[in-house]
Structure formats: structure tokens, C-alpha cells
Write a protein that holds these residues in place. Sequence first.
Motif, PDB file in Angstrom:
ATOM      1  N   VAL A  15      50.224  79.502 165.411  1.00 40.89           N
ATOM      2  CA  VAL A  15      50.323  80.913 166.124  1.00 40.89           C
ATOM      3  C   VAL A  15      51.723  81.349 166.520  1.00 40.89           C
ATOM      4  N   LEU A  16      52.077  80.462 167.316  1.00 40.99           N
ATOM      5  CA  LEU A  16      53.617  80.576 167.849  1.00 40.99           C
ATOM      6  C   LEU A  16      54.606  80.650 166.848  1.00 40.99           C
ATOM      7  N   LEU A  17      54.274  79.613 165.643  1.00 44.87           N
ATOM      8  CA  LEU A  17      55.260  79.690 164.694  1.00 44.87           C
ATOM      9  C   LEU A  17      55.177  80.871 163.853  1.00 44.87           C
ATOM     10  N   GLY A  18      53.822  81.423 163.711  1.00 44.42           N
ATOM     11  CA  GLY A  18      53.658  82.834 162.989  1.00 44.42           C
ATOM     12  C   GLY A  18      54.533  83.826 163.821  1.00 44.42           C
ATOM     13  N   ILE A  19      54.403  83.919 164.965  1.00 43.15           N
ATOM     14  CA  ILE A  19      55.169  84.860 165.843  1.00 43.15           C
ATOM     15  C   ILE A  19      56.516  84.734 165.687  1.00 43.15           C
ATOM     16  N   PHE A  41      52.188  85.283 158.007  1.00 43.18           N
ATOM     17  CA  PHE A  41      50.933  85.530 157.831  1.00 43.18           C
ATOM     18  C   PHE A  41      50.070  84.457 157.303  1.00 43.18           C
ATOM     19  N   VAL A  42      50.671  83.732 156.626  1.00 44.43           N
ATOM     20  CA  VAL A  42      50.195  82.383 156.098  1.00 44.43           C
ATOM     21  C   VAL A  42      49.834  81.454 157.426  1.00 44.43           C
ATOM     22  N   LEU A  43      50.829  81.380 158.168  1.00 48.48           N
ATOM     23  CA  LEU A  43      50.560  80.552 159.318  1.00 48.48           C
ATOM     24  C   LEU A  43      49.458  81.180 160.384  1.00 48.48           C
ATOM     25  N   PHE A  44      49.278  82.486 160.570  1.00 44.93           N
ATOM     26  CA  PHE A  44      48.461  83.016 161.240  1.00 44.93           C
ATOM     27  C   PHE A  44      47.080  82.701 160.534  1.00 44.93           C
ATOM     28  N   TYR A  50      41.795  76.686 160.980  1.00 50.23           N
ATOM     29  CA  TYR A  50      41.630  75.805 161.606  1.00 50.23           C
ATOM     30  C   TYR A  50      40.751  75.617 162.619  1.00 50.23           C
ATOM     31  N   HIS A  51      41.123  76.910 163.430  1.00 46.29           N
ATOM     32  CA  HIS A  51      40.463  77.019 164.818  1.00 46.29           C
ATOM     33  C   HIS A  51      38.980  77.205 164.525  1.00 46.29           C
TER      34      HIS A  51
END
Length: 113
Positions: A15-19, A41-44, A50-51
Motif C-alpha cells: 500500500v505504501l509503495l502504491g501511494i 493500482f496494481v500494487l493496491f 494478499y491481505h
Amino acid sequence: MREPSRVHPLAALLVLLGIGCLYAGVSIHSRAGSALFLLSFVLFMTAQIYHHRRRRRDWFHRTFRTYENFRAEAIVEARRVRNEKGDAAVVRHLRILYPHLPMPVITRLIKEL
């Protein structure tokens, strides 16, 4: 009683990488910005998937500890439903009884019937 949700470190990192990619994508007005926006978007979505999978797996291990414990509890009912209605009905029935049950566990149980 509902247990508080735990955020897994890998999901938080994604999420942090996505931000970061989202911020960089918005601030850069070029094709690279569009690519970073898409990457965010892909990272989010990866973090969410995963979660979700991790939460189901943790629930299974907290509830049953091992597959054998789950099998001992569910095998008789699963056989009865399978004999009456078929394999698809077993999947629906187990989803109703155990809504957080991971699909690989259901598949493994059906193969053992």
C-alpha cells in the motif's frame, strides 16, 4: 465477538509503495506518470488480495489448527451432501458453514471424499 483486523506487513508495504507511485504518477505529466499511476493500482490490488488470503488462512489455523482437525469435523456432513446433491453442493454447503474457509482446503476435502 469480532476480532480486530490485523494488518500484515507485506500488505502495508504494498500500500505504501502504491501511494508513492500514485503521488509520483500524478506529479509527472508524461507516459512515465501514466505507468506509475497504473503501477500504483496494481500494487493496491495486490495488497488487498494478499491481505484477504492471509486473513482466511489465519482464521483457518486459529479455528482448526490442522487440516486433520477440520477433516474430522466436516467429513461426515460433506459425504452426506455429496451423496444427495453432488460436488457443487458440497462447496456451497461448506461455504455456508465456514464462510472464511480457503478454497484449497475445500478442494482437498472433496478430492478425499
